[in-house]
Design an enzyme around this catalytic site. Sequence first.
Site, PDB file in Angstrom:
ATOM      1  N   GLU A  80       0.960  -1.183  -0.035  1.00  0.00           N
ATOM      2  CA  GLU A  80       0.065   0.017  -0.284  1.00  0.00           C
ATOM      3  C   GLU A  80       0.828   1.299  -0.118  1.00  0.00           C
ATOM      4  OE1 GLU A  80      -4.164   0.718   2.417  1.00  0.00           O
ATOM      5  OE2 GLU A  80      -2.772  -0.808   3.182  1.00  0.00           O
ATOM      6  N   ASP A  81       2.077   1.211   0.728  1.00  0.00           N
ATOM      7  CA  ASP A  81       2.681   2.566   0.844  1.00  0.00           C
ATOM      8  C   ASP A  81       4.027   2.861   0.383  1.00  0.00           C
ATOM      9  OD1 ASP A  81       0.462   2.977   2.445  1.00  0.00           O
ATOM     10  OD2 ASP A  81       1.471   2.436   4.455  1.00  0.00           O
TER      11      ASP A  81
END
Length: 669
Positions: A80-81
Amino acid sequence: MEWNPTALADELTGKLAMYSGGEREEIISAARWAMGLHHNQKRASGEPYIIHPLHVALILIDLKLDHMSIIAALLHDVIEDTNVTKKDIRNEFGKDVELLVDGVTKISEIKAKSKTIQEAETIRKMLFAMVKDIRVILIKLADKLHNMRTLEYLDKDKQKKNAQECLDIYAPLAGRLGISRIKDELEDISLKFLNPMVYEHIKKFVSEKKTERADYLEKVKRAILGAAGKEGIEIDVKARAKHFYSIYYKMKKHSKQIQEIYDLLGLRILCRTQAECYTLLGIVHTLWMPISGRFKDYIAMPKANRYQSLHTTVMCYEGKMIEIQIRTFEMDHTAENGIAAHWLYKKGFSKEHVRIEDLAIINKLKTWNSRAQLASTEFLEEIKSELLKDTIYVFTPKGDIIELPKDATAIDFAYHIHTEVGNHCVNAKADGHIIPLRKPLTNAQVIEVQTNPNFHPHINWLKYAKTSRARSKIKHWLNMNDPDQMLILSQQEKKKEQAQEKHVNKKEKAPSKTRTTYMNLNKIGVVIQNEKNIMVRFALCCKAVLGDEIVGYVSRGRGIIVHKKSCPNLKYIKDIEERLVDVAWETIMPKSTGRYRIRAKTETDLFSEIEQAIRKLKGNLIEGHLEKTYEDSIMGIFTIEMENHGELRKVIKSLQGIPSIISIQRIQG
Ligand code: MN
């Protein structure tokens, strides 16, 4: 709170003793990789982002999960990051870790149109993820737990939203999986942010009474240890601290003050064998009188999450009720760690997951491979009804989610889709099987309605329809097309009204002979301690009515008898001090209630007139009393219940139409 990533990584390294050398290396290399990937990122607290995955990994190490779960925890936010892809993870740590990280990422990706749909979807995805690998959920729960521990750094809106989501979904899920440590902590943190005043109040009370309680429990503990020692049983007795949320829940559920919650007191007896559990139960019941209806045998009948224990509540010293749990050390370990207890990483067992296959819940989950099967599984039913309380979610054949009240039927579903579908529905299918139109639907069923233009609503449908939309559509159709049936309906309703009037105790006089009382027994009950639905009798000497201060005592063989607190006969009852129990009035499912005072000319039929007038507004008369004040004048006070607050305004106007009533006013309390 400030965390130094290096110190935290050292702490993690220091806790890896139970893993093999190769596994330790992999975990450490995953930690290093994650540190590099997140290195420029910050948490809302201003701390380096990496402290989050490190903490999540530490929580899971405490739960003794296997090394792949720990690696996945360290990497759970990288997709996600950061720029890392699933493929990168597979190349570095293999397919298993990739699937775990992907599973966790997918749960957070779900963003649906509305909150309710989002929740239903989240639950569904999580359950599907569980089918594949239960570790995904355990990682997600640890992720939630650490985010909740650091919730103070988010803005107020986000705090509330996250706390509510935890109470609705994650805490019950942890409970279902039997991980009470995570469940309790999630609930306590949620309470702290959703209701800070109550949280502080409970916290203060619990710490103030600590010594007093400890002394008392010490005395009880000594008695148990002594008695068990005589039988030659070695035991461990633990005083049990109830977590704040469970106290709050009881206060709320029974509208009680914290001082009135007696089973703040709890003890747990731990022993070696199952047979000893039952022997100890006998010992406890010899020492103190058990409260009937409070004994539960979760050893013979374990909970769905495998929880095993004996529970009993006894009337202990000074008439205080104590809940005592009796279980073996092994059962206790399962109760604390739940499903994770069965995922124990054991040195030398390589990748064996100890007894995980024994878990009924896992076997059930594994049989789910289609939505239809998912829907038919009672576990889903259980978890959803617990998670979603009074609402059910069903699916249309196209997969749209329809929200309906609990116990809704295919008729409600049909009218929800379209009035014409409702008006012409013939039969319904749930998950492909024909079901009667009157059958309550259950969570996650796929519902299909078949129509026929020659079919139309029948008066009986009103019995089965739960939504107001369906009911009003049915009535409308009958009015327009079948007035005869409507006539039958109004006669039926009249009969029902007459039957209900039998509840009116018009003839029952209080000792003064000038008092007439009314209690709607469908709406009023008594709660004892925290237990509902207990059979009680009202003593004939003092005839308590709703609002009177009351006490109960445990009679010999006749259950609990309720007296007015002021009843002069109480003091003549043998051993009354030890046998008294706290009781409180309870109005069953009150909606909006209002209390009114009236002056009237005559009491004849007054209650039934009031009741009829209120029934027209779809309300209920709950209780009341009338008293003759002086010649030809009656004073009365009563409580009514209306669908909602706004409806209460119509009450006075409607009651002014009753000829006998001279004046009427709403009062407080
Ligand atoms: Mn996270």
